[in-house]
Each structure stands twice: as structure tokens, then as C-alpha cells.
Write a protein that holds these residues in place. Structure first.
Motif, PDB file in Angstrom:
ATOM      1  N   PRO A  54       0.793  -1.235   0.000  1.00 15.13           N
ATOM      2  CA  PRO A  54       0.000   0.000   0.000  1.00 15.13           C
ATOM      3  C   PRO A  54       0.826   1.287   0.000  1.00 15.13           C
ATOM      4  O   PRO A  54       0.466   2.254  -0.675  1.00 15.13           O
ATOM      5  CB  PRO A  54      -0.830  -0.105   1.280  1.00 15.13           C
ATOM      6  N   GLU A  55       1.919   1.308   0.735  1.00 10.98           N
ATOM      7  CA  GLU A  55       2.731   2.526   0.790  1.00 10.98           C
ATOM      8  C   GLU A  55       3.339   2.845  -0.576  1.00 10.98           C
ATOM      9  O   GLU A  55       3.302   3.986  -1.037  1.00 10.98           O
ATOM     10  CB  GLU A  55       3.835   2.384   1.836  1.00 10.98           C
ATOM     11  N   ALA A  56       3.876   1.835  -1.237  1.00 12.63           N
ATOM     12  CA  ALA A  56       4.465   2.041  -2.562  1.00 12.63           C
ATOM     13  C   ALA A  56       3.392   2.382  -3.591  1.00 12.63           C
ATOM     14  O   ALA A  56       3.614   3.213  -4.474  1.00 12.63           O
ATOM     15  CB  ALA A  56       5.242   0.805  -2.995  1.00 12.63           C
ATOM     16  N   ILE A  57       2.242   1.760  -3.471  1.00 14.35           N
ATOM     17  CA  ILE A  57       1.148   2.051  -4.407  1.00 14.35           C
ATOM     18  C   ILE A  57       0.744   3.513  -4.308  1.00 14.35           C
ATOM     19  O   ILE A  57       0.520   4.175  -5.322  1.00 14.35           O
ATOM     20  CB  ILE A  57      -0.051   1.112  -4.157  1.00 14.35           C
ATOM     21  N   SER A  58       0.687   4.040  -3.099  1.00 22.15           N
ATOM     22  CA  SER A  58       0.314   5.450  -2.952  1.00 22.15           C
ATOM     23  C   SER A  58       1.366   6.365  -3.567  1.00 22.15           C
ATOM     24  O   SER A  58       1.035   7.422  -4.102  1.00 22.15           O
ATOM     25  CB  SER A  58       0.074   5.804  -1.487  1.00 22.15           C
ATOM     26  N   VAL A  59       2.621   5.953  -3.535  1.00 24.22           N
ATOM     27  CA  VAL A  59       3.698   6.737  -4.148  1.00 24.22           C
ATOM     28  C   VAL A  59       3.559   6.738  -5.668  1.00 24.22           C
ATOM     29  O   VAL A  59       3.776   7.751  -6.328  1.00 24.22           O
ATOM     30  CB  VAL A  59       5.080   6.172  -3.734  1.00 24.22           C
ATOM     31  N   MET A  60       3.166   5.604  -6.233  1.00 19.94           N
ATOM     32  CA  MET A  60       3.088   5.459  -7.690  1.00 19.94           C
ATOM     33  C   MET A  60       1.759   5.888  -8.293  1.00 19.94           C
ATOM     34  O   MET A  60       1.646   6.018  -9.506  1.00 19.94           O
ATOM     35  CB  MET A  60       3.307   3.993  -8.085  1.00 19.94           C
ATOM     36  N   SER A  61       0.760   6.110  -7.482  1.00 21.43           N
ATOM     37  CA  SER A  61      -0.602   6.275  -7.994  1.00 21.43           C
ATOM     38  C   SER A  61      -0.788   7.445  -8.960  1.00 21.43           C
ATOM     39  O   SER A  61      -1.678   7.409  -9.801  1.00 21.43           O
ATOM     40  CB  SER A  61      -1.590   6.397  -6.841  1.00 21.43           C
ATOM     41  N   SER A  62       0.034   8.458  -8.876  1.00 20.92           N
ATOM     42  CA  SER A  62      -0.133   9.604  -9.777  1.00 20.92           C
ATOM     43  C   SER A  62       0.774   9.528 -11.004  1.00 20.92           C
ATOM     44  O   SER A  62       0.772  10.441 -11.828  1.00 20.92           O
ATOM     45  CB  SER A  62       0.124  10.911  -9.022  1.00 20.92           C
ATOM     46  N   ALA A  63       1.522   8.462 -11.143  1.00 20.72           N
ATOM     47  CA  ALA A  63       2.437   8.317 -12.283  1.00 20.72           C
ATOM     48  C   ALA A  63       1.658   8.045 -13.567  1.00 20.72           C
ATOM     49  O   ALA A  63       0.646   7.348 -13.558  1.00 20.72           O
ATOM     50  CB  ALA A  63       3.423   7.189 -12.025  1.00 20.72           C
TER      51      ALA A  63
END
Length: 79
Positions: A54-63
Motif C-alpha cells: 500500500p505505501e508504494a502504491i500510494s507513491v506510484m498512484s499519480s504516475a
């Protein structure tokens, strides 16, 4: 997996999206390679999302691209 399938360039930036048009300045037409590149890149992006927590997904979500997602992960977790 990326190296085995010759896809590493999408995330490293060595396989950039092709030009949107091909031809000359007098006659340009849409580049059919763009849709293939975008499709492959989106599959890689989804694969990255699916393999992270989840933490990494939130980092990538706007890419917008797998490259952008990869860079976002590097910035967030390289320290």
C-alpha cells in the motif's frame, strides 16, 4: 522479469515512447508503434502496482508511465 522479457528499458527510460507521428513535415501520419508502446507500458505499470504494498502504491498512484512510477519509487525509498 523485466530483463528476461526485454522490458527493462520502459522503466529505465532507454525505451522511450516513439514519436506520435511519422513521415515528413509535409505529410505526417500517426505512428502505429505508439499504441503498442503505450499498451506495453500500461501493462508494466499495472504489474508494478500489483507487486507492491500500500505505501508504494500510494507513491506510484499519480504516475503516468511505468518510468514515472519507477522514478517515484526511487525518490521515495532510496534514502
Amino acid at each position: 522479469l523485466l530483463i528476461a522479457h526485454d522490458l527493462e528499458g520502459y522503466v529505465t527510460g532507454t525505451t522511450p515512447c516513439p514519436s506520435a507521428t511519422i513521415g515528413t513535415s509535409d505529410y505526417a501520419s500517426p505512428n502505429p508503434a505508439v499504441s503498442s508502446w503505450v499498451r506495453q507500458d500500461k501493462l508494466l505499470y499495472i504489474s508494478l502496482l500489483g507487486s507492491c504494498g500500500p505505501e508504494a502504491i500510494s507513491v506510484m498512484s499519480s504516475a503516468d508511465t511505468s518510468r514515472d512510477a519507477w522514478l517515484a519509487l526511487q525518490r521515495a525509498f532510496s534514502n
